[in-house]
Write an enzyme that holds these catalytic residues in place. Structure first.
Site, PDB file in Angstrom:
ATOM      1  CG  ASP A  33     -15.135 -32.717  -8.646  1.00  0.00           C
ATOM      2  OD1 ASP A  33     -14.980 -31.968  -7.652  1.00  0.00           O
ATOM      3  OD2 ASP A  33     -16.005 -32.511  -9.507  1.00  0.00           O
ATOM      4  CB  ILE A  34     -11.007 -29.861  -6.251  1.00  0.00           C
ATOM      5  CG1 ILE A  34      -9.947 -29.474  -5.238  1.00  0.00           C
ATOM      6  CG2 ILE A  34     -12.162 -28.872  -6.269  1.00  0.00           C
ATOM      7  CD1 ILE A  34      -9.204 -28.193  -5.596  1.00  0.00           C
ATOM      8  CG  ASN A  89     -24.254 -31.233 -14.045  1.00  0.00           C
ATOM      9  OD1 ASN A  89     -25.094 -32.132 -14.077  1.00  0.00           O
ATOM     10  ND2 ASN A  89     -23.424 -31.089 -13.033  1.00  0.00           N
ATOM     11  CD  GLN A  96     -21.702 -26.135 -18.354  1.00  0.00           C
ATOM     12  OE1 GLN A  96     -22.709 -26.110 -19.052  1.00  0.00           O
ATOM     13  NE2 GLN A  96     -20.487 -26.108 -18.856  1.00  0.00           N
ATOM     14  CG  HIS A 102     -17.160 -30.370 -16.269  1.00  0.00           C
ATOM     15  ND1 HIS A 102     -17.443 -29.062 -16.554  1.00  0.00           N
ATOM     16  CD2 HIS A 102     -17.909 -30.698 -15.176  1.00  0.00           C
ATOM     17  CE1 HIS A 102     -18.317 -28.592 -15.671  1.00  0.00           C
ATOM     18  NE2 HIS A 102     -18.622 -29.566 -14.834  1.00  0.00           N
ATOM     19  CG  PHE A 103     -18.504 -36.294 -20.094  1.00  0.00           C
ATOM     20  CD1 PHE A 103     -19.816 -36.695 -20.273  1.00  0.00           C
ATOM     21  CD2 PHE A 103     -17.819 -35.775 -21.176  1.00  0.00           C
ATOM     22  CE1 PHE A 103     -20.445 -36.566 -21.502  1.00  0.00           C
ATOM     23  CE2 PHE A 103     -18.424 -35.653 -22.415  1.00  0.00           C
ATOM     24  CZ  PHE A 103     -19.744 -36.047 -22.578  1.00  0.00           C
ATOM     25  CG  HIS A 104     -19.498 -34.518 -12.934  1.00  0.00           C
ATOM     26  ND1 HIS A 104     -18.974 -33.964 -11.789  1.00  0.00           N
ATOM     27  CD2 HIS A 104     -20.053 -33.487 -13.626  1.00  0.00           C
ATOM     28  CE1 HIS A 104     -19.210 -32.653 -11.785  1.00  0.00           C
ATOM     29  NE2 HIS A 104     -19.867 -32.338 -12.888  1.00  0.00           N
TER      30      HIS A 104
HETATM   31  P1  AMP Z   1     -20.437 -28.618 -12.504  1.00  0.00           P
HETATM   32  O1  AMP Z   1     -21.439 -28.246 -11.455  1.00  0.00           O
HETATM   33  O2  AMP Z   1     -20.899 -29.764 -13.378  1.00  0.00           O
HETATM   34  O3  AMP Z   1     -19.986 -27.415 -13.326  1.00  0.00           O
HETATM   35  O4  AMP Z   1     -19.197 -29.192 -11.717  1.00  0.00           O
HETATM   36  C1  AMP Z   1     -17.994 -28.523 -11.591  1.00  0.00           C
HETATM   37  C2  AMP Z   1     -17.080 -29.414 -10.794  1.00  0.00           C
HETATM   38  O5  AMP Z   1     -15.756 -28.915 -10.923  1.00  0.00           O
HETATM   39  C3  AMP Z   1     -17.397 -29.457  -9.303  1.00  0.00           C
HETATM   40  O6  AMP Z   1     -17.692 -30.800  -8.929  1.00  0.00           O
HETATM   41  C4  AMP Z   1     -16.127 -28.934  -8.648  1.00  0.00           C
HETATM   42  O7  AMP Z   1     -15.816 -29.594  -7.454  1.00  0.00           O
HETATM   43  C5  AMP Z   1     -15.080 -29.172  -9.731  1.00  0.00           C
HETATM   44  N1  AMP Z   1     -13.932 -28.285  -9.688  1.00  0.00           N
HETATM   45  C6  AMP Z   1     -13.939 -26.931  -9.657  1.00  0.00           C
HETATM   46  N2  AMP Z   1     -12.675 -26.457  -9.634  1.00  0.00           N
HETATM   47  C7  AMP Z   1     -11.845 -27.540  -9.660  1.00  0.00           C
HETATM   48  C8  AMP Z   1     -10.437 -27.719  -9.653  1.00  0.00           C
HETATM   49  N3  AMP Z   1      -9.580 -26.668  -9.615  1.00  0.00           N
HETATM   50  N4  AMP Z   1      -9.947 -28.972  -9.709  1.00  0.00           N
HETATM   51  C9  AMP Z   1     -10.770 -30.031  -9.730  1.00  0.00           C
HETATM   52  N5  AMP Z   1     -12.112 -29.929  -9.749  1.00  0.00           N
HETATM   53  C10 AMP Z   1     -12.647 -28.709  -9.698  1.00  0.00           C
END
Ligand code: AMP
Ligand code: ZN
Length: 141
Positions: A33-34, A89, A96, A102-104
């Site tokens: 995760d970025i 989420n 979300q 996506h799974f965290h």
């Molecule tokens: P969510 O709130 O569950 O949709 O989480 C989305 C996640 O995606 C967040 O934790 C962001 O930091 C991550 N994210 C968004 N863009 C990127 C990217 N280009 N590379 C890696 N992670 C990302």
């Protein structure tokens, strides 16, 4: 295999934009995760552009879930953590933001200050049975 050319996670899965990928196979890609909640915070995504669990085929769900033990443990070790959360989420109301499922995987330490502020409740008399029946009815749809 369906992709959305506007979607950031489709772009990562296709190699169109960079990511710190730690695993990829025919069905799934996992990367850092970025904006990590902890060092080693991973995202596990299907290659297909699927927004919601409601649209996730059982086979794809199984292919993602089978990665949990190895990726969870690898994230924990790499992050110097004691445990980890795996969470998804599902829907804007659930937090979300990226509309590609996506799974965290979030490594956890006792002193990390993360946590859920969930206030648990209880069922009133007869309510649990009503909800149980509603769930089993929904399962039959
Ligand atoms: P969510 O709130 O569950 O949709 O989480 C989305 C996640 O995606 C967040 O934790 C962001 O930091 C991550 N994210 C968004 N863009 C990127 C990217 N280009 N590379 C890696 N992670 C990302
Ligand atoms: Zn996508």
């Amino acid at each position: 295999m369906s992709q959305n050319p506007e979607c950031v996670f489709c772009k990562i899965a296709a190699g169109v934009i960079p990511a710190a990928i730690v695993h990829q196979d025919a069905t799934a890609v996992a990367f850092l995760d970025i904006h990590p909640l902890a060092p080693g915070h991973l995202l596990i995504v299907p290659r297909d552009h699927i927004t919601s669990m409601s649209d996730l085929p059982a086979e794809t769900s199984a292919a993602l879930a089978r990665l949990f033990p190895r990726l969870g443990e690898a994230a924990r070790v790499a992050g110097g953590a004691e445990g980890y959360n795996i969470l998804l989420n599902n829907g804007t109301v659930a937090g979300q933001f990226v509309e590609h499922l996506h799974f965290h995987v979030i490594p956890r330490r006792g002193d990390d200050g993360l946590g859920f502020r969930w206030v648990s409740g209880s069922y009133a008399e007869g309510e649990a049975e009503r909800i149980r029946a509603a769930v089993t009815a929904a399962l039959k749809r």
